[in-house]
Design a protein around this motif. Structure first.
Motif, PDB file in Angstrom:
ATOM      1  N   ALA A   8     -17.239  41.081   6.785  1.00  0.00           N
ATOM      2  CA  ALA A   8     -16.275  41.983   6.159  1.00  0.00           C
ATOM      3  C   ALA A   8     -15.155  41.158   5.543  1.00  0.00           C
ATOM      4  CB  ALA A   8     -15.715  42.944   7.188  1.00  0.00           C
ATOM      5  N   TYR A   9     -14.655  41.606   4.394  1.00  0.00           N
ATOM      6  CA  TYR A   9     -13.573  40.883   3.721  1.00  0.00           C
ATOM      7  C   TYR A   9     -12.308  40.963   4.556  1.00  0.00           C
ATOM      8  CZ  TYR A   9      -9.934  39.668   0.452  1.00  0.00           C
ATOM      9  OH  TYR A   9      -8.846  39.087  -0.143  1.00  0.00           O
ATOM     10  N   HIS A  10     -11.688  39.822   4.753  1.00  0.00           N
ATOM     11  CA  HIS A  10     -10.434  39.766   5.491  1.00  0.00           C
ATOM     12  C   HIS A  10      -9.555  38.716   4.824  1.00  0.00           C
ATOM     13  CE1 HIS A  10      -7.488  40.018   8.523  1.00  0.00           C
ATOM     14  NE2 HIS A  10      -7.851  38.974   9.231  1.00  0.00           N
ATOM     15  N   SER A  11      -8.438  39.145   4.276  1.00  0.00           N
ATOM     16  CA  SER A  11      -7.561  38.229   3.553  1.00  0.00           C
ATOM     17  C   SER A  11      -6.920  37.229   4.500  1.00  0.00           C
ATOM     18  CB  SER A  11      -6.476  39.023   2.836  1.00  0.00           C
ATOM     19  OG  SER A  11      -5.578  38.140   2.229  1.00  0.00           O
ATOM     20  N   SER A  12      -7.058  35.958   4.182  1.00  0.00           N
ATOM     21  CA  SER A  12      -6.439  34.922   5.008  1.00  0.00           C
ATOM     22  C   SER A  12      -4.956  34.782   4.688  1.00  0.00           C
ATOM     23  CB  SER A  12      -7.156  33.591   4.817  1.00  0.00           C
ATOM     24  OG  SER A  12      -7.030  33.179   3.477  1.00  0.00           O
ATOM     25  N   ALA A  13      -4.499  35.296   3.541  1.00  0.00           N
ATOM     26  CA  ALA A  13      -3.088  35.196   3.175  1.00  0.00           C
ATOM     27  C   ALA A  13      -2.220  36.007   4.126  1.00  0.00           C
ATOM     28  CB  ALA A  13      -2.875  35.667   1.744  1.00  0.00           C
ATOM     29  N   LEU A  14      -2.742  37.146   4.584  1.00  0.00           N
ATOM     30  CA  LEU A  14      -1.982  37.971   5.512  1.00  0.00           C
ATOM     31  C   LEU A  14      -1.944  37.355   6.901  1.00  0.00           C
ATOM     32  CD1 LEU A  14      -3.330  41.486   4.469  1.00  0.00           C
ATOM     33  CD2 LEU A  14      -1.175  40.428   3.826  1.00  0.00           C
ATOM     34  N   GLU A  15      -2.884  36.486   7.163  1.00  0.00           N
ATOM     35  CA  GLU A  15      -3.010  35.882   8.473  1.00  0.00           C
ATOM     36  C   GLU A  15      -2.138  34.647   8.621  1.00  0.00           C
ATOM     37  OE1 GLU A  15      -6.881  34.075  10.058  1.00  0.00           O
ATOM     38  OE2 GLU A  15      -7.153  36.243  10.165  1.00  0.00           O
ATOM     39  N   ARG A  16      -1.911  33.945   7.531  1.00  0.00           N
ATOM     40  CA  ARG A  16      -1.142  32.698   7.564  1.00  0.00           C
ATOM     41  C   ARG A  16       0.306  32.958   7.920  1.00  0.00           C
ATOM     42  NH1 ARG A  16      -2.135  30.565   2.044  1.00  0.00           N
ATOM     43  NH2 ARG A  16      -4.127  31.583   2.002  1.00  0.00           N
ATOM     44  N   ARG A  17       0.876  32.072   8.659  1.00  0.00           N
ATOM     45  CA  ARG A  17       2.279  32.191   9.043  1.00  0.00           C
ATOM     46  C   ARG A  17       3.047  30.960   8.600  1.00  0.00           C
ATOM     47  NH1 ARG A  17       2.897  37.373   9.845  1.00  0.00           N
ATOM     48  NH2 ARG A  17       1.436  38.217  11.319  1.00  0.00           N
ATOM     49  N   GLY A  18       4.255  31.184   8.136  1.00  0.00           N
ATOM     50  CA  GLY A  18       5.112  30.080   7.735  1.00  0.00           C
ATOM     51  C   GLY A  18       6.000  29.672   8.900  1.00  0.00           C
ATOM     52  N   PRO A  19       7.163  29.126   8.611  1.00  0.00           N
ATOM     53  CA  PRO A  19       8.083  28.730   9.682  1.00  0.00           C
ATOM     54  C   PRO A  19       8.585  29.948  10.451  1.00  0.00           C
ATOM     55  CG  PRO A  19       9.082  28.409   7.524  1.00  0.00           C
ATOM     56  CD  PRO A  19       7.653  28.805   7.294  1.00  0.00           C
ATOM     57  N   ASN A  20       8.732  29.807  11.743  1.00  0.00           N
ATOM     58  CA  ASN A  20       9.243  30.863  12.628  1.00  0.00           C
ATOM     59  C   ASN A  20       8.379  32.120  12.618  1.00  0.00           C
ATOM     60  OD1 ASN A  20      11.460  29.215  13.270  1.00  0.00           O
ATOM     61  ND2 ASN A  20      12.570  29.953  11.486  1.00  0.00           N
ATOM     62  N   GLY A  21       7.107  31.995  12.274  1.00  0.00           N
ATOM     63  CA  GLY A  21       6.193  33.133  12.339  1.00  0.00           C
ATOM     64  C   GLY A  21       6.316  34.116  11.193  1.00  0.00           C
ATOM     65  N   ILE A  22       7.058  33.800  10.141  1.00  0.00           N
ATOM     66  CA  ILE A  22       7.182  34.696   8.982  1.00  0.00           C
ATOM     67  C   ILE A  22       5.928  34.540   8.130  1.00  0.00           C
ATOM     68  CG2 ILE A  22       8.517  35.235   6.916  1.00  0.00           C
ATOM     69  CD1 ILE A  22      10.946  34.072   8.272  1.00  0.00           C
ATOM     70  N   SER A  23       5.356  35.643   7.685  1.00  0.00           N
ATOM     71  CA  SER A  23       4.158  35.555   6.858  1.00  0.00           C
ATOM     72  C   SER A  23       4.500  34.925   5.513  1.00  0.00           C
ATOM     73  CB  SER A  23       3.550  36.934   6.645  1.00  0.00           C
ATOM     74  OG  SER A  23       4.364  37.706   5.810  1.00  0.00           O
ATOM     75  N   THR A  24       3.517  34.346   4.881  1.00  0.00           N
ATOM     76  CA  THR A  24       3.719  33.680   3.591  1.00  0.00           C
ATOM     77  C   THR A  24       4.230  34.666   2.543  1.00  0.00           C
ATOM     78  OG1 THR A  24       1.889  32.226   4.150  1.00  0.00           O
ATOM     79  CG2 THR A  24       2.577  32.244   1.860  1.00  0.00           C
ATOM     80  N   MET A  25       3.694  35.875   2.562  1.00  0.00           N
ATOM     81  CA  MET A  25       4.097  36.890   1.583  1.00  0.00           C
ATOM     82  C   MET A  25       5.567  37.275   1.767  1.00  0.00           C
ATOM     83  SD  MET A  25       2.881  38.536  -0.878  1.00  0.00           S
ATOM     84  CE  MET A  25       3.089  39.988  -1.842  1.00  0.00           C
ATOM     85  N   MET A  26       5.976  37.477   3.015  1.00  0.00           N
ATOM     86  CA  MET A  26       7.361  37.865   3.281  1.00  0.00           C
ATOM     87  C   MET A  26       8.314  36.727   2.920  1.00  0.00           C
ATOM     88  SD  MET A  26       8.879  40.486   4.148  1.00  0.00           S
ATOM     89  CE  MET A  26      10.565  40.917   4.405  1.00  0.00           C
ATOM     90  N   LEU A  27       7.915  35.502   3.205  1.00  0.00           N
ATOM     91  CA  LEU A  27       8.736  34.347   2.855  1.00  0.00           C
ATOM     92  C   LEU A  27       8.916  34.255   1.343  1.00  0.00           C
ATOM     93  CD1 LEU A  27      10.179  31.846   3.989  1.00  0.00           C
ATOM     94  CD2 LEU A  27       8.040  30.596   3.684  1.00  0.00           C
TER      95      LEU A  27
END
Length: 50
Positions: A8-27
């Motif tokens: 099943a398709y699962h986006s890895s972008a939503l899974e990745r975390r930046g510094p302090n646990g903030i998602s890449t998209m939110m950062l």
């Protein structure tokens, strides 16, 4: 025809975390929003008053 498993398709972008646990998209949103607002605020005004 042979059968094969399609995961099943699962986006890895939503899974990745930046510094302090903030998602890449939110950062990205937190970094670009002030820059866009500053660009709009500093845009030269047109001389014609409409």
């Amino acid at each position: 025809m042979g059968r094969f498993h399609v995961p099943a398709y699962h986006s890895s972008a939503l899974e990745r975390r930046g510094p302090n646990g903030i998602s890449t998209m939110m950062l990205m949103v937190v970094v670009t929003t002030p820059a866009v607002l500053a660009a709009v605020a500093l845009r030269p005004r047109s001389k014609s008053a409409r």
